[in-house]
Design an enzyme around this catalytic site. Sequence first.
Site, PDB file in Angstrom:
ATOM      1  N   LEU A 125     -25.919   9.997  33.222  1.00  0.00           N
ATOM      2  CA  LEU A 125     -24.861   9.228  32.552  1.00  0.00           C
ATOM      3  C   LEU A 125     -25.441   8.437  31.390  1.00  0.00           C
ATOM      4  CD1 LEU A 125     -22.081   7.793  32.297  1.00  0.00           C
ATOM      5  CD2 LEU A 125     -22.911   6.176  34.029  1.00  0.00           C
ATOM      6  N   ASP A 126     -26.316   7.505  31.731  1.00  0.00           N
ATOM      7  CA  ASP A 126     -26.951   6.638  30.742  1.00  0.00           C
ATOM      8  C   ASP A 126     -28.399   6.436  31.170  1.00  0.00           C
ATOM      9  OD1 ASP A 126     -27.761   4.655  29.011  1.00  0.00           O
ATOM     10  OD2 ASP A 126     -26.616   3.065  29.983  1.00  0.00           O
ATOM     11  N   PRO A 127     -29.288   7.313  30.733  1.00  0.00           N
ATOM     12  CA  PRO A 127     -29.153   8.246  29.606  1.00  0.00           C
ATOM     13  C   PRO A 127     -28.602   9.613  30.018  1.00  0.00           C
ATOM     14  CG  PRO A 127     -31.399   8.255  30.393  1.00  0.00           C
ATOM     15  CD  PRO A 127     -30.677   7.232  31.232  1.00  0.00           C
ATOM     16  N   ASP A 159     -24.198   9.536  27.372  1.00  0.00           N
ATOM     17  CA  ASP A 159     -24.159   8.675  26.188  1.00  0.00           C
ATOM     18  C   ASP A 159     -24.796   9.363  24.990  1.00  0.00           C
ATOM     19  OD1 ASP A 159     -26.645   8.593  27.385  1.00  0.00           O
ATOM     20  OD2 ASP A 159     -27.016   6.490  26.909  1.00  0.00           O
TER      21      ASP A 159
END
Length: 908
Positions: free
Chosen positions: A619-621, A624
């Site tokens: 997700l993050d990273p 994004d």
Amino acid sequence: MLKETRSFAQTRFESYIYMHYFTTLSLLSSGFTMLRAFSHTDGRCVFRHASKRWHHRKSVLAIRREDVNAWERRAPLAPKHVKELTQMGYKVLVQPSNRRAIHEKDYVKAGGIIQEDISEASLIVGVKRPPEDKLIPKKNYAFFSHTIKAQEANMPLLDEILRQEIRLFDYEKMVDHKGMRVVAFGKWAGVAGMINILHGLGLRFLALGHNTPFMHIGMAHNYRNSSQAVQAVRDAGYEISLGLMPKSVGPLTFVFTGTGNVSKGAQEMFNALPCEFVEPHELKEVSRSGDLRKVYGTVLSRHHHLVRKRDGLYDPVDYDKHPELYTSRFNTDIAPYTTCLINGIYWEQHTPRLLSRQDAQKLLVPVRSATGSTEGCPELPHKLLAICDISADTGGSIEFMTECTTIDSPFCMYDADQHIIHDSVEGSGILMCSIDNLPAQLPIEATEYFGDMLFPYIEEMAVIASNGSLTAKYEYIQKLRESREHAQSLKMGNKKRVLLLGSGYVSGPVLEYLTRDSSVGITVASVMKEQLEQLTKKYSNVTSVHMDVIKDEEKLSSLVKKHELVISLLPYSAHPLVAKKCIDSKVNLVTASYLTPAMKELQESVEAAGITVISEMGLDPGLDHMLAMECIDKAKEVGATVVSYTSFCGGLPAPEHSDNPLRYKFSWSPQGVLLNTVQSATYLKNGEIINIPAGGALLDSVTPMDFFPGLNLEGFPNRDSTKYAEPYGIQTAHTLLRGTLRYKGYSKTMGGFVKLGLINPDPYPLLSSTSPPLTWKELMCKLIGIKPSAEYHVLKEAVFSKLEKDEHQLEAVEWLGLLGDEPVPAADSIVGALAKHMEKKLPFGAGERDMIVMRNEIGLRHPSGHLEDKFIDLVVYGDNKGYSAMAKTVGYPTAIAAKMVLDVPCVF
């Protein structure tokens, strides 16, 4: 999915992808000779012929003359390419042609030999198809055959190719691992097509009674080069900016379909006008009330108009598998607000069309102009005035485009009664321009552009074999082929073996996705015995191994060797150890975590082992990066530069379940959450680099986040944001910040834990499993520096003082029971013990759900100087009966990346 993240995960992915560079036309005839292509470790395409090999002593290449069309002045290679070939020792023959745009003397100067007879050549290259009677038997040809769709007009050519045992390299089937063509004239088709349709619009407007600045623009072949054409377009654009476009025509809108080289080439020319690019959903407004001193453009991607028929949604993965289940909303959402459509998408059977014949009838209903008509200022008959179908695919994405126009007769009119008026710009209907050899109008630039792409493959096409055997340079091909075939046979007979390390929050979606393929067998290794049992019961093709992955290195090594791919869901600190085991056993690795310095240090070892290692795929990273790069790439396509980039993301309890002093519950690694608050951070703000030291200062750099006011969020910087300037390609940005989102008050509360020494990752022997157990009260007394026998109120007062009299922080400490007699979990460190304790105190209860919030803000400066802010929002809620939002947004991208790596036939 890998496109945007491969910069962050330094891999050898491209080195082992089976690349279908050349697919012959054997699907049309079982008698046609088959070619196979492999990628070698230098990324270049190499070939081995599967049946007959051609005789070769001294390699001879021939450039044939183009004689199928009077306008064809291109060549497949320019003099500079001939010069390089002759310097490499090849003999290059050039058939004489007075029609060719590049003079023969330039080829002679480069070392080419002007000669009519090219039968000596082992490889004959051209642009367009040769006449059947000019084919030389048993030779190797490269050209655009236009036969892969069984085009009726070219079937006699194919029959002759088969009869004369000719080996054909079709440029149209030279593609990379994603199916994208690597040799094409696309950009120059787009450039020429845009020039032509602007010229055509000038004529069409004039036929409708409107003199416009477009009358100064001629056909593309009227200009010596594209620079002259750009100047003509700029001149017209200058008049538009002065307000000389008739008000009666209303705001002009141009829609570009696709994001490939064709669309980019057209947009380059369009940018010479005073233009503003808008999102597709903004077309309706600007088509009615836009500024007449500029023109508007939009770039249309699949997700803008394609929807699944049953539910109106767009799923890119599902679309690639089942395009027949989708339909296009272009006819209702985009076309009614479009003045000119520039179509550059490749259409295949079973995929939705942009416009059907019925759509055309509806779109050609007369409408009033945006400004209204006055005497002497005639109305436009309808909004959609012109289509430039650069794809030139008859009966394709534009169904009523049933015949191509030509450079001699570039325009025709298509009316609502489905009549075609040839070679005309007058009458009712849509102006159509569908020339199928557009780059021939800019032959010199097109030749050099095409030759640059083709040149790297010429050597492999020409000299792969000699005297019936592989040349020394290509002896490795047989070994590669045998290795690949062996690997394929193993996979066909046995399951693809995947080792999943970790059984935590995000493992469920990973297993759910991978077990959809019954040929995948998964081993899950984890120290959490209960979780392992639940996973093996829930998912098929899953076996479990109860072990401490970090401590039992020997067992880890043994497990890795037995698998083809490892997915690590462990804390990021464990990944270097896992990566080293993968390197030793030459096994691929996928993780969702940051590509840390420790992982980067393994780059050379990864390459030497010839394996794929992918990080930052969650997700993050992860997401994004992908969302950011999609926006950044689109901005660059229209010539914009990025002046600022901020990205904040957080995994939170849904508002209705944020019912504790931290307003937080754990949906991923608790220890990772805690350590995230004491790390250092670096970011760029207004041109100044800001450094925040490790140890808790990060929590003092909190900013209120009001983009979703109802959520009452705050954000703080995350790690080193500046390192993404280069991989993102946004060195022009004066602000670059990536951060973490939490509910307001979280950082202040966590700051109290830092003050008390609870977020300490250093080894703490007193908490080991071999030491006498401690209570939280005893541990807190040690940290505060008072006697363990102190009364509760004494400890509370000491803690309150340490927290600088912050009542909210004290409330959180008491709520978690950190002043009580509950035993401290055994752990290697204090933060490890706190993580285990908080995981029990702050779980998601039955029926509760979490939430993912992501916000990207990208500041753009357009070539005109205009500043624009782009916002990308992602909000995902967990399913209280299934997976959490965090599990879905981290697990599925990781699993998809793993499956892509797993499905690549690797050769070592």
